[in-house]
Structures are given as C-alpha cells and as structure tokens.
Design an enzyme around this catalytic site. Structure first.
Site, PDB file in Angstrom:
ATOM      1  N   CYS A 134      24.666  -6.775  -1.716  1.00  0.00           N
ATOM      2  CA  CYS A 134      24.215  -7.688  -2.845  1.00  0.00           C
ATOM      3  C   CYS A 134      23.742  -9.068  -2.178  1.00  0.00           C
ATOM      4  O   CYS A 134      24.549  -9.579  -1.347  1.00  0.00           O
ATOM      5  CB  CYS A 134      25.396  -8.098  -3.741  1.00  0.00           C
ATOM      6  N   CYS A 347     -16.705   0.416  -2.907  1.00  0.00           N
ATOM      7  CA  CYS A 347     -16.604   0.893  -1.355  1.00  0.00           C
ATOM      8  C   CYS A 347     -17.284   0.065  -0.368  1.00  0.00           C
ATOM      9  O   CYS A 347     -16.777   0.005   0.848  1.00  0.00           O
ATOM     10  CB  CYS A 347     -16.737   2.358  -1.174  1.00  0.00           C
TER      11      CYS A 347
END
Lengths: 423, 442
Positions: A134, A347
């Site tokens: 944690c 592209c």
C-alpha cells in the site's frame, strides 16, 4: 471442457479469478455474493488495526470520454472491527468450503503478526497475503510499501509470518521500486509460498485546476494515492514477467493490475500468473463480469488445446527475451490497402512528424504511398489507422540470416543496412 | 451471413429468384469493428431496463459485454438461453419500442445502443459456427404434440427437449417457421434465414416434425389427446380478414399476409401495377407499404380510418415508409372497389374524428389493393373441446400457457391475438415450463 481448477502456491480455488484485497472484498456479504456470481476466490480487505478513513477517497481517470480508464484511491485498510471480520470469514468459509478465502494482513510488531495470523487461520483462511504494497497512508506509519521497498524488512517479516502460519503465505509486492527482482527474491528468502503483484502505483491522478487541489479532494487538500485500473496493466505485466523469467525466483505468482476481462487474465497467466486478482473493474461494473471471464478463458483454452490452467502458466515467458537477443535482420514494411483506406491520412502525418518520413501523399488520391525503401516497420501508422486491417505489416525477405545485436558484437554476424536514416 | 453448408441446404428448397431477393437489410450486419465499438458503448446497466423490456428477458448487458471482450460463444449462449429464436428476433423485433426504447441512453439524449444489430452479430456467429449450445435433458418419456411450426411451437419444443420431453410438431405446410418464414417483411428477414434458424433449433435433436398434416383433416384433436401426454396450441392466426364491400372479389384485391407470403416464396409478376393501396394502419399494412415501394412501385398509399398519430402501427416504421416515398389517405375507408376485369379504383368514404362517415367520398387509383385489416382467429378449431375457453377466436390461457382443459396449453398469436415473434417465443417457452410442471404434478 477444460478445467479452470486453480492451485496458486497451494491455495486452491474453482477458477483463477480472485477478488483483490480492496473494497469489493470488504465484508462477508460481499464476498459471498461474489462467490455466487462465480468468483473462485477472494483476498479479504486488509486486516490490521482498524483505521479511520477520509472523505472522499477515489478518483477516476477519464481518457477520451472513457470513464475509469485509470483509477486511484486514498482509502486505507479495514475500518471494521477485527472480530466482525473474523466472524464473517468464518461464516463465508463454512458456506463456501471450496472457494479460496485469503486474508490480507498488515500489522507492525512480531507479536501483532503472531496474533492476527492465528486468528485468521482459526477463522478458516486458506492463505495469507502480506500487504507490503500500500503506497499511501499506511506507509507513513511504517507499513505497506514502506516494508515492500526494503528487501531486508520484507524478508524478516515474511519469515516471522512463515514461522507462525500453517497455511500458504503470499507476499504482495509494491511496484513502487526500480527493479522488482530483489523484492521478489527477498520474499523467497523469507520463505513465502508465492507472491502477488502489483499493488497500486504511487500517483497523483489529476487536479481540480480551479481549486488547484489534487483529486480526490479532502476539503481543500489532498495527498498522493495508489493508481490502478485498466491503465496500469502494462506495468503489472512487466513486473510479473520479470519475476516469472528470473531463474532464481521460482515461486508461484498471483497476478494483479488492470485485469478487466478474460483477455487480460490470459495475458497474466501466459506471463506466469497462476491466479489473477481483480478489483477496479469490479468496483466499476460489479461482480457479474466474472461470468464472461470464465467463459472467455474456457473458450481460449479450448481453442488453444489447454486442458488445465497449469499448462498455460508462463507459456509466453520463453518468448520474452532481452533486446540484445532480438533478430535485427527481421524486417517488416507497412502496406496500405487502398480499397479499405478512407483517406484520413492519419498515418501520413504520424509517419512524417513522429516516425521516419516514409509515407507520402499521392497525386489524384487521398490514399498515401509507403516508401518501402525507407519504411522501418515501426507500426506507428498501423496504430493510428482507424480502419481495421487496412494497414498491415508485411515481412520482407532481405536475404540476411537472423542476427541479434549480441551475435553481431560477439560472433560477427552480418546485419542488414539501416533504413529511415535520411543521411 | 454466410451460413454453414448444412444450414444453407435447409434453405435450398426455396427458389433463388423470389421477389424478396431484391431487398437489402434495413439494419445490416455489423462488421467486427462496428460491433466492438458499439458494444463498448453499452453502460452495462444493473437490472437493465432493456432486459426488462424484452418479453424473453435476455440479459442484454451481459451478452453485449461478451461481444466487447470477444467472447461470442458466451454472448450467443446468453441470448439463446433466454430466447432460442434470438436469431430472428434480432432482425424482426421492434427494438425501438422494446429493448432499445428502454435504453437509458435515450434519457441522456444519446442514441440508444443498437441492441438488435449486436444480437444479430452474436447469433449470426453462432449459426455460422453450427454450434449447439444446449443438450436435451434426460428422457422423461413424456410426449407432447405441438400444433403449428411457428415461433411459439419452436420455442416450446426446444425448451421441452431441454427438459427431457419428446415433442412432435404438426405443420400443415411443407415449410417450417410459420410467419418467420412466410410473413416477415423482407427488409427485416428473408425466408431462407428463417429456415436456417429452424434447422439450427431442431439441431438439439429429438424434435419430431410432421409436415403436410392438417389438424381436423389428417388427424383429430381427440387422437392427439389420446396419443400424447400434452398438447400445445401454437397455430397462430388464420387467413386475412376480407373486406365485405362491392368489388371485393375483383382480381387485384388480395389479403396482405397472402401477398407477403407470395413475394417471400416466389417471383411475383408486378408488371402493370402502377398504384397500390394498402388498407389498414397496423404493422402489416406498414410492411406492405415498404415492400411495394421496394419492389419498384412508385404510387403507394396507405388508407387508414384514423389519423397518423392514432395508427396502431409503429411510428418509427411509418417514418421510414414516408422516407421511402409512402403517402397516406388518412381518415378514410373503402366502400367499393371498381374496375373492368380487375380492380382499378377504390371509392373511399371520408371519416371524422370518431371514425364516422362525413358524407364526403374520394376515389383513388389502385391496380393492386392489399387488405391489411387483420387476420382471422383460429380458436374455433378447439372451441369444441370442453374446458377450453375461446373469446372472439382467441384461445384463453394463463401465463404458464395452461388452458382450462387438463394437458392443453397454448402460446403465440392464437393465444395473444397477434403480437411479435418475441412474444410467441416467450409464451412458447413459458408453456414448456408449464407443461413440465403439469407432468411433475401429475
């Protein structure tokens, strides 16, 4: 039909899907509903000295309109009395003897560990998970990731626990370290039966920029939280694979981090996990997601001829290697399917601005052209293309035998000329 | 859908040049990418309104999530577990008024999830794969006769098999599927898909089918009662209701359901037809309007006694018909059909807001008149059996399909008076459970 029966570090369950130690595994009523929905196991929300939580506690990371793509929290361990937790664990095991109930623990002194381990096992725990991960709140009190980041402390506490425990012990590791290996090895030296990873990643998920306060906000202040959810999967997969491929490690792994569906689970298993734990997706969608996870995993196993989970565990590890061993002579180039291209030229701009300037406009059409003599096969065009399968990466036979960087350096193997350098 | 060869064979009995062949799907199949994107849009509601709006209570959120993750097998299983006719329902259900109409996105002002198309995506995959999802239960030796081979009987028979009983379906026609095969508008589903679905449903095995057998002519109800442990009435509705006005027998005045059947099963000669009148304001009338337009007839007009707002047909269907070029003569009813040798005109009386004649008349051109004012009810067929109540031709039965006569059950149009395929599927399945309960309590 393949069997999903799972044995992770000696902890058995009807399937590899466990609730991670977190809000969905906070109480007996919840865990029992989860088992009814199909979950194979549950790691109980971490027990320790019950704490007081803040309000609020959670924040979601919205990316492109997708809510909860990432998630973080500043909630601590259980805030319910220990005796209530143990009674509910007992009742749950009584009703669900075949399901795995793993109790997550986080205390400080050896005496405290001894006491809480005994009470957990008396309540019926099938295994223990040591919360050394944690990264918020508890670490400030010398627990959680404060332990997980110090291999010597990790090893010492693990050995205490192993000394007092009669059930398998998993050490839950924190990703808030530079290299996961020493921490996995420390757990191993401490005698752990397995590890679970990753816990959450220390994070600031974002700000309320008008108030100039971090989210989630507690009044007009906040603190860093633990990041989790779909977005953390790549980090988790890497750490799992790091340990799975380490020949000195060798312990079973319970994989955690961004598992949202069966495909994610398959990835964790192929990289060495023998069970997978889920929290965030359950918090967002409910226990019922497990129905699809079970069916999807079964379908995958059938398709690939796996009869048991064990047969799958780590199957992709042999294909995970070092960069220096990759074949430098393996060559691909992008191919644009002019019939399915919609002419967005995403592209083209990506290649021009972000890659190697080998996609160019063509007169009279919006379909771009790939200059294959310069294309380095980087994938960027394929990643940005919105049309499925419009851009494919085709392998080129360049006449060069496979050769890695290491083989080039140490064995003098020939490597092909570079492309896309624009000298 | 590219059906498996076995299923294609089932549909092979149909001619390929059927009139319906020219129709394209009004809601076409999703590509994998489209399906995934749409599936990820689903909010995965708890106790989902779409599920509750579905008469068969398909767990819509769950089947959609399974499409999103690529678990098509599980997705199809979720659908078929609730509704074995999920393939046809995906195409023919009025989702706009059922599941998609209940989608919470409507409240947000976002387009509702396209549940029908997603369901089609999963069920098409299943039929293509040929996979059977359910096995017959352990045999109980109990035999059930089912009258009619439409959606109600098919759903009932399949569920009976899952419960281990042995169903025998009696169908007077040669082809199976009932209205799914003969009566669904071709822009929603063509006959061959229905036949493929029937074949797939029968794939569970152990459902006997006797075609060309007419109850009353070839076998009596008494015989069925004697030979079987229970009987399910799923015979649907009868022929189109005629319109008793002068000229009703002129060639060119035909029943709507009969006409739809003709375009679905054969090639219809429509040369010389320039104007079509469709009489009625229900969904069959709307189907006829759209079909006539698609078959190339320019002048297609609906004649309905009430107003657009008051028509029983779905508003979304009428809007689509208007876009396709449909017109309407509202608040009118034919009082005579006229023509030399065949129908050429319809004389209509105009009606007021209470559907009473105003005294005004209007004469409309018509080379073809399609009567879509309802279908006859077949309850009379069983009215002679003590205990079975029949009201205005509709067989009276409870939610479990049980009539007042022991061992006699009913579902689908003959019980509900004429509803959707999904209602027939739900009622057929409920009756199978009712029959199972009846066997257990005997």
């Amino acid at each position: 039909m393949p069997s999903l029966w799972t044995n992770c570090a000696g902890i058995q369950s009807p399937n590899p899907f466990w609730l991670a130690s977190a809000p969905p595994a906070n109480s007996g009523a919840q865990v029992q509903r989860a088992f009814d929905a199909g979950w194979g196991g549950a790691v109980w929300k971490t027990l320790g000295q019950p704490i007081q939580n803040v309000s609020s506690r959670f924040a979601g990371h919205t990316i492109g309109g997708v809510r909860g793509a990432g998630f973080n929290n500043i909630e601590l361990i259980t805030d319910r009395p220990l005796e209530v937790n143990f009674r509910e664990i007992y009742e749950t095991k009584l009703k669900y003897p075949k399901h795995a109930v793993i109790v997550s623990l986080m205390v400080e002194t050896e005496e405290e560990w001894k006491d809480i381990i005994k009470r957990s096992i008396d309540a019926g725990a099938d295994g223990l998970e040591l919360n050394f991960g944690c990264p918020h709140g508890m670490c400030e009190r010398g627990m959680g990731s404060a332990v997980g980041q110090e291999p010597k402390v990790n090893e010492r506490i693990t050995s205490w626990v192993k000394h007092y425990s009669t059930v398998p012990v998993l050490v839950k590791l924190t990703p808030n370290v530079g290299d996961i290996n020493p921490h996995g090895l420390a757990a191993n030296r401490g005698g752990a039966d397995g590890v679970s990873l990753i816990n959450t990643i220390k994070s600031i998920i974002g700000l309320d920029i008008d108030r100039m306060v971090i989210e989630p906000r507690v009044g007009n202040q906040s603190t860093n939280g633990g990041y989790c959810g779909a977005a953390v999967k790549p980090i988790a997969l890497h750490m799992v694979a790091q340990l799975a491929q380490n020949p000195n490690f060798g312990l079973p792994i319970s994989g955690i981090g961004g598992v949202t569906n069966w495909r994610d689970a398959v990835e964790f298993i192929l990289l060495g996990s023998s069970s997978v734990q889920v929290c965030t997706e359950v918090m967002l969608k409910g226990y019922r997601i497990v129905e699809d996870m079970i069916e999807g995993l079964e379908g995958y196993m059938k398709t690939h001829g796996f009869e048991t989970i064990d047969q799958m565990v780590g199957k992709a590890i042999p294909n995970y290697t070092h960069w220096g061993d990759l074949d430098l002579n393996y060559e691909t180039v992008a191919k644009i399917n002019a019939n399915t291209c919609i002419g967005c030229q995403a592209c083209l701009v990506a290649c021009m601005d972000g890659a190697h300037q080998c996609i160019h406009p063509q007169a009279g059409t919006r379909v771009p052209r790939v200059d294959e003599s310069e294309c380095v096969g980087c994938n960027l065009c394929k990643i940005v293309c919105p049309v499925p399968d419009c851009i494919t990466m085709a392998q080129v036979d360049n006449g060069f035998a496979p050769a890695s960087w290491n083989e080039f350096l140490y064995q003098g193997k020939a490597i092909r000329p570079k492309k896309g350098v624009h000298q | 859908m590219a059906p498996s060869s076995k299923l294609a064979a089932a549909a092979g009995a149909l001619p390929t040049d059927r009139s319906e062949s020219v129709f394209t799907d009004y809601k076409p199949a999703f590509t994998p990418h489209q399906a995934t994107v749409e599936a990820f849009r689903c909010l995965y509601c708890s106790d989902a309104p779409c599920m509750n709006a579905c008469p068969t209570h398909i767990d819509v959120a769950q089947f959609i999530r399974k499409i999103a993750t690529g678990n098509l097998h599980g997705s199809a299983r979720t659908i078929f577990d609730a509704n074995i006719l999920g393939t046809s329902c995906a195409r023919v259900c009025p989702v706009e008024t059922l599941c998609a109409g209940a989608c919470v996105y409507n409240q947000l002002g976002h387009p509702a999830i396209q549940i029908g198309r997603l369901q089609r995506y999963a069920t098409d995959w299943a039929l293509e794969s040929g996979e059977q999802f359910f096995q017959a239960g352990a045999s109980t030796g109990k035999r059930v006769a089912l009258i009619g081979a439409g959606p109600a009987s098919l759903a009932c028979a399949h569920e009976l098999r899952r419960l281990g009983h042995s169903p025998t379906i009696f169908e007077k026609r040669k082809e199976l599927g009932g209205l799914n095969t003969f009566g669904v508008a071709p822009h929603k589903m063509k006959a061959d898909v229905s036949l493929q679905e029937v074949d797939w449903i029968l794939g569970i095995g152990g459902i006997e089918v006797r075609t060309g057998v007419e109850i009353g002519r070839d076998v009596t109800l008494e015989q069925l009662e004697h030979d079987f442990d229970a009987v399910f009435l799923g015979m649907g509705l009868g022929p189109d209701t005629p319109m008793p006005v002068p000229g009703q027998d002129l060639p060119g005045v035909v029943g709507a359901v009969a006409w739809i059947e003709a375009i679905k099963l054969k090639k219809l000669d429509l040369s010389g037809v320039r104007s079509v009148l469709v009489i009625g304001g229900g969904n069959t009338a709307l189907d006829c309007v759209r079909e006539a337009l698609t078959l190339g007839i320019k002048d297609v007009r609906m004649v309905y006694r009430g107003t657009a707002a008051g028509m029983p047909g779905y508003q979304h269907e009428w809007k689509a018909a208007v876009l396709a070029g449909a017109r309407a003569e509202w608040q009118a009813v034919p009082v005579a059909f006229e023509g030399q040798g065949r129908v050429q005109k319809a004389v209509c009386a105009k009606l007021d807001g209470n559907k009473q004649p105003t005294g005004e008349k209007v004469t409309l051109d018509a080379d073809l008149v399609l009567l879509a004012i309802g279908q006859s009810k077949l309850g009379a067929m069983v009215a002679g059996l003590a205990g079975i109540a029949v009201d205005k031709g509709v067989v009276q039965a409870g939610a479990d399909g049980a009539t007042g006569r022991k061992g006699w059950f009913a579902g689908g149009d003959c019980k509900n008076g004429g509803k959707e395929v999904v209602n027939a599927a739900a009622e057929g399945k409920a009756a199978a459970r009712g029959i199972d309960q009846y066997f257990r309590s005997k």
